[in-house]
Design an enzyme around this catalytic site. Sequence first.
Site, PDB file in Angstrom:
ATOM      1  N   GLU A   1      -5.407  -5.331  10.541  1.00  0.00           N
ATOM      2  CA  GLU A   1      -4.444  -4.242  10.701  1.00  0.00           C
ATOM      3  C   GLU A   1      -4.735  -3.481  11.992  1.00  0.00           C
ATOM      4  O   GLU A   1      -5.551  -2.541  11.993  1.00  0.00           O
ATOM      5  CB  GLU A   1      -4.541  -3.275   9.513  1.00  0.00           C
TER       6      GLU A   1
ATOM      7  N   GLY B   1       2.767  -1.174   4.297  1.00  0.00           N
ATOM      8  CA  GLY B   1       2.794   0.250   3.964  1.00  0.00           C
ATOM      9  C   GLY B   1       4.214   0.716   3.690  1.00  0.00           C
ATOM     10  O   GLY B   1       4.767   0.511   2.609  1.00  0.00           O
ATOM     11  N   GLY B   2       4.841   1.325   4.695  1.00  0.00           N
ATOM     12  CA  GLY B   2       6.163   1.941   4.522  1.00  0.00           C
ATOM     13  C   GLY B   2       7.193   1.051   3.849  1.00  0.00           C
ATOM     14  O   GLY B   2       7.934   1.499   2.966  1.00  0.00           O
TER      15      GLY B   2
ATOM     16  N   HIS C   1      -9.479   0.743   4.847  1.00  0.00           N
ATOM     17  CA  HIS C   1      -8.199   0.969   5.523  1.00  0.00           C
ATOM     18  C   HIS C   1      -8.423   1.907   6.710  1.00  0.00           C
ATOM     19  O   HIS C   1      -9.266   2.802   6.650  1.00  0.00           O
ATOM     20  CB  HIS C   1      -7.193   1.584   4.531  1.00  0.00           C
TER      21      HIS C   1
ATOM     22  N   GLY D   1       2.231   2.154  10.645  1.00  0.00           N
ATOM     23  CA  GLY D   1       3.133   3.287  10.481  1.00  0.00           C
ATOM     24  C   GLY D   1       3.815   3.721  11.766  1.00  0.00           C
ATOM     25  O   GLY D   1       4.402   4.799  11.837  1.00  0.00           O
TER      26      GLY D   1
ATOM     27  N   ASN E   1       0.870  -1.180   0.000  1.00  0.00           N
ATOM     28  CA  ASN E   1       0.000   0.000   0.000  1.00  0.00           C
ATOM     29  C   ASN E   1       0.908   1.231   0.000  1.00  0.00           C
ATOM     30  O   ASN E   1       1.486   1.569   1.030  1.00  0.00           O
ATOM     31  CB  ASN E   1      -0.884  -0.036   1.259  1.00  0.00           C
ATOM     32  N   TRP E   2       1.007   1.863  -1.162  1.00  0.00           N
ATOM     33  CA  TRP E   2       1.939   3.003  -1.280  1.00  0.00           C
ATOM     34  C   TRP E   2       1.361   4.288  -0.701  1.00  0.00           C
ATOM     35  O   TRP E   2       2.038   5.294  -0.634  1.00  0.00           O
ATOM     36  CB  TRP E   2       2.325   3.205  -2.754  1.00  0.00           C
ATOM     37  N   LYS E   3       0.112   4.261  -0.318  1.00  0.00           N
ATOM     38  CA  LYS E   3      -0.559   5.442   0.259  1.00  0.00           C
ATOM     39  C   LYS E   3      -0.347   6.664  -0.648  1.00  0.00           C
ATOM     40  O   LYS E   3      -0.260   6.517  -1.862  1.00  0.00           O
ATOM     41  CB  LYS E   3      -0.084   5.692   1.693  1.00  0.00           C
TER      42      LYS E   3
ATOM     43  N   GLU F   1      -6.862   4.366   7.803  1.00  0.00           N
ATOM     44  CA  GLU F   1      -6.708   5.809   7.532  1.00  0.00           C
ATOM     45  C   GLU F   1      -7.981   6.358   6.906  1.00  0.00           C
ATOM     46  O   GLU F   1      -8.339   7.519   7.125  1.00  0.00           O
ATOM     47  CB  GLU F   1      -5.470   6.034   6.645  1.00  0.00           C
TER      48      GLU F   1
ATOM     49  N   SER G   1       3.370  -2.247  10.318  1.00  0.00           N
ATOM     50  CA  SER G   1       4.819  -2.208  10.533  1.00  0.00           C
ATOM     51  C   SER G   1       5.532  -3.504  10.162  1.00  0.00           C
ATOM     52  O   SER G   1       6.528  -3.878  10.785  1.00  0.00           O
ATOM     53  CB  SER G   1       5.147  -1.800  11.978  1.00  0.00           C
TER      54      SER G   1
HETATM   55  C1  PEP Z   1      -0.797  -0.033   5.896  1.00  0.00           C
HETATM   56  O1  PEP Z   1      -0.833   1.111   5.505  1.00  0.00           O
HETATM   57  O2  PEP Z   1      -1.687  -0.818   5.552  1.00  0.00           O
HETATM   58  C2  PEP Z   1       0.305  -0.432   6.755  1.00  0.00           C
HETATM   59  C3  PEP Z   1       0.253  -1.623   7.290  1.00  0.00           C
HETATM   60  O3  PEP Z   1       1.312   0.471   6.940  1.00  0.00           O
HETATM   61  P1  PEP Z   1       2.758   0.173   7.622  1.00  0.00           P
HETATM   62  O4  PEP Z   1       3.264  -1.108   7.042  1.00  0.00           O
HETATM   63  O5  PEP Z   1       3.605   1.345   7.254  1.00  0.00           O
HETATM   64  O6  PEP Z   1       2.516   0.058   9.093  1.00  0.00           O
END
Ligand code: PEP
Length: 252
Positions: free
Chosen positions: A167, A234-235, A95, A173, A9-11, A97, A213
């Site tokens: 999640e 994500g990151g 998600h 994040g 997920n590049w957000k 967010e 994470s």
């Molecule tokens: C996400 O955005 O779905 C996520 C899990 O982010 P991160 O891996 O950065 O915690």
Amino acid sequence: MRRPFIAGNWKMNLDRAQAVALAAGVAQRSAEFGAVDVAVCPPSVYLAAVHESVAGSPVGVGAQNIYFEVSGAFTGEISAAMAVDVGCRYVILGHSERRHILGETNEDVNRKVVAALAAGLIPIVCLGELLAEREAGQTADVIRQQFDGSLAGVSAEQINGIVLAYEPVWAIGTGKVATPDQAEEVHTDLRKILADRYNTAVADAVRIQYGGSVKANNAADLLAQPNVDGALVGGASLKVEEFMGIVAAAAK
Ligand code: PEP
């Protein structure tokens, strides 16, 4: 046997050139890991370019969101059919967010799930508790409510085409990854929910990703859990080597 599935997920990150280069890097390496489904989910404005960049590889492309209406006066939104039209196989829905920053409700997520399925997209439906909810011992209730609300009216046949992503919001994040036991406990609960609502064949078939994470250096322990079938990343999905390290862990 559930095929592992790693999605990035590049957000709201990267510019067009960076998105295309990252997609090409993932596509190039993905052939090494034929036993794992891999997807990248760029910002919607880069979907077409990223789809072109992964063409000929097994890497799937996913949108980060869609709107539930088919077309019309919904400024700023994209429909499920538009996502399909630019090459999407998947869409991330619900998600945290979107739930917590943009105010999406379970009912909104449910309408989007229905729209995505109708258009032939595979929804990746995210569920997860806040830190305060975990600390209050409410995790199982929150997950059950989100599941019931977000997946209301979904048939046994349709749920087979859906991916769930657990999640925990406090892990997204933050660098605070859930322990493998914490992830496994919720994934096991989700399988019980699936078995209660549908049947054990459905509960055994639906893939449940963990997200929060996940990095190349912690993925193996999470993915070794019997009910963790992949990761929503994500990151760590923004760098080819880091992301492919997670894919490699899923391939083992
Ligand atoms: C996400 O955005 O779905 C996520 C899990 O982010 P991160 O891996 O950065 O915690």
